[in-house]
Design an enzyme around this catalytic site. Structure first.
Site, mmCIF file in Angstrom:
data_model
loop_
_atom_site.group_PDB
_atom_site.id
_atom_site.type_symbol
_atom_site.label_atom_id
_atom_site.label_comp_id
_atom_site.label_asym_id
_atom_site.label_seq_id
_atom_site.Cartn_x
_atom_site.Cartn_y
_atom_site.Cartn_z
ATOM 1 C CG ASP A 149 -1.927 1.116 1.221
ATOM 2 O OD1 ASP A 149 -1.824 2.011 0.355
ATOM 3 O OD2 ASP A 149 -2.828 1.099 2.077
ATOM 4 C CB CYS A 150 3.062 2.959 -1.896
ATOM 5 S SG CYS A 150 2.970 2.380 -3.599
ATOM 6 C CE LYS A 151 -4.188 5.005 0.834
ATOM 7 N NZ LYS A 151 -3.401 4.048 1.639
ATOM 8 C CG MET A 152 2.406 3.976 -8.112
ATOM 9 S SD MET A 152 3.089 2.415 -8.736
ATOM 10 C CE MET A 152 1.591 1.565 -9.231
#
Length: 285
Positions: free
Chosen positions: A100-103
């Site tokens: 989860d890094c909300k790329m």
């Protein structure tokens, strides 16, 4: 893990009877104090703690989700993240590890993210922000075996100021993003929309918008105050297809006197899995 991540999640939902995803968010201020941890570096302490958590919870989850920001605070965060993912793959074959890094970036920056997350780190999926459109989303069709979790309707209180804007068609922006995810970007059948449990959506109506075979991540249950009761309305025809992530609730449960933290972690994972399955079965009654 070389298998198709979405198919593996579906399989575990049915054959492991679980709709629970465990978040692995390292917080050194909350990790239990053990004599064995005292001489370890921050990174080694986190890896040792997570190895135990993963072993304890593996039979109760359909996936793991690792929040990259918590690892990035460490001097050796990249290596630590890679080693935790590797531990999952080597010791619990078949459980996807999603970053989860909300790329949400484009062009060469986008490729750098993908090379790192899906290449170097060998993650089985990634959470993406679709609001830069085709330049973010279309390249993800090249990863049919990965789970691409797409922010559609999020659970944060301030998200509505953007996501709830009504378009000329009469639908809110988040619903248009959901439509694009389903009809335009999901050519490789590898996408999972995020739907919030905290904003009073008509989940029966939402489920009708989403194909039966498409997974859903129901966000906001737990510390954000979302309700389990919405889950049954999002189930597919197999009484499956939707999963819930819990991070802090599983990793750092409140201990009762003389209780070992390992026992508390296991009991919380079992409790959450059981609660989700109760809602799953209520929809059949």
């Amino acid at each position: 893990m070389k298998e198709n991540a979405i198919e593996v999640i579906k399989h575990r939902m049915i054959f492991k009877d679980t709709l629970l995803c465990c978040g692995l968010d390292p917080d050194l201020s909350k990790i239990p104090i053990e004599p064995a941890f005292n001489k370890l570096s921050k990174e080694e302490r986190i890896k040792t703690f997570f190895a135990k958590v993963i072993d304890i919870t593996a039979n109760h989850v359909c996936a793991y989700k690792l929040q990259k920001a918590f690892f990035d605070r460490l001097s050796l965060g990249h290596d630590t993240l890679k080693e935790v993912i590797s531990y999952i793959h080597k010791n619990h074959v078949g459980i996807p590890a999603i970053i989860d890094c909300k790329m949400g970036d484009i062009e060469n920056t986008k490729q750098a993210y993908l090379s790192n997350i899906l290449g170097e780190l060998e993650a089985d999926g990634v959470v993406v922000n679709p609001y830069m459109g085709d330049d973010v989303m279309k390249p993800l069709a090249k990863y049919p075996d990965k789970a691409i979790i797409v922010l559609a309707k999020t659970s944060n209180p301030g998200g509505g100021i953007v996501q709830d804007i009504n378009l000329e068609s009469g639908i809110p922006l988040w619903q248009y993003i959901l439509k694009l995810t389903i009809e335009r970007w999901n050519s490789s059948q590898n996408m999972i929309p995020v739907i919030s449990s905290t904003v009073g959506l008509d989940m029966t109506r939402v489920r009708k918008l989403i194909p039966d075979e498409m997974l859903i991540l129901l966000a906001g249950i737990g510390t954000q105050g979302g309700s389990y009761s919405d889950l049954s309305k999002l189930l597919n025809s197999k009484r499956s297809g939707v999963f819930v992530n819990s991070s802090r609730g599983i990793l750092y449960p409140q201990l009762i006197p003389d209780q070992m933290w390992q026992s508390a972690v296991e009991l919380e994972a079992i409790r959450l899995k059981t609660e989700l399955n109760k809602e799953r079965k209520l929809g059949n009654e």
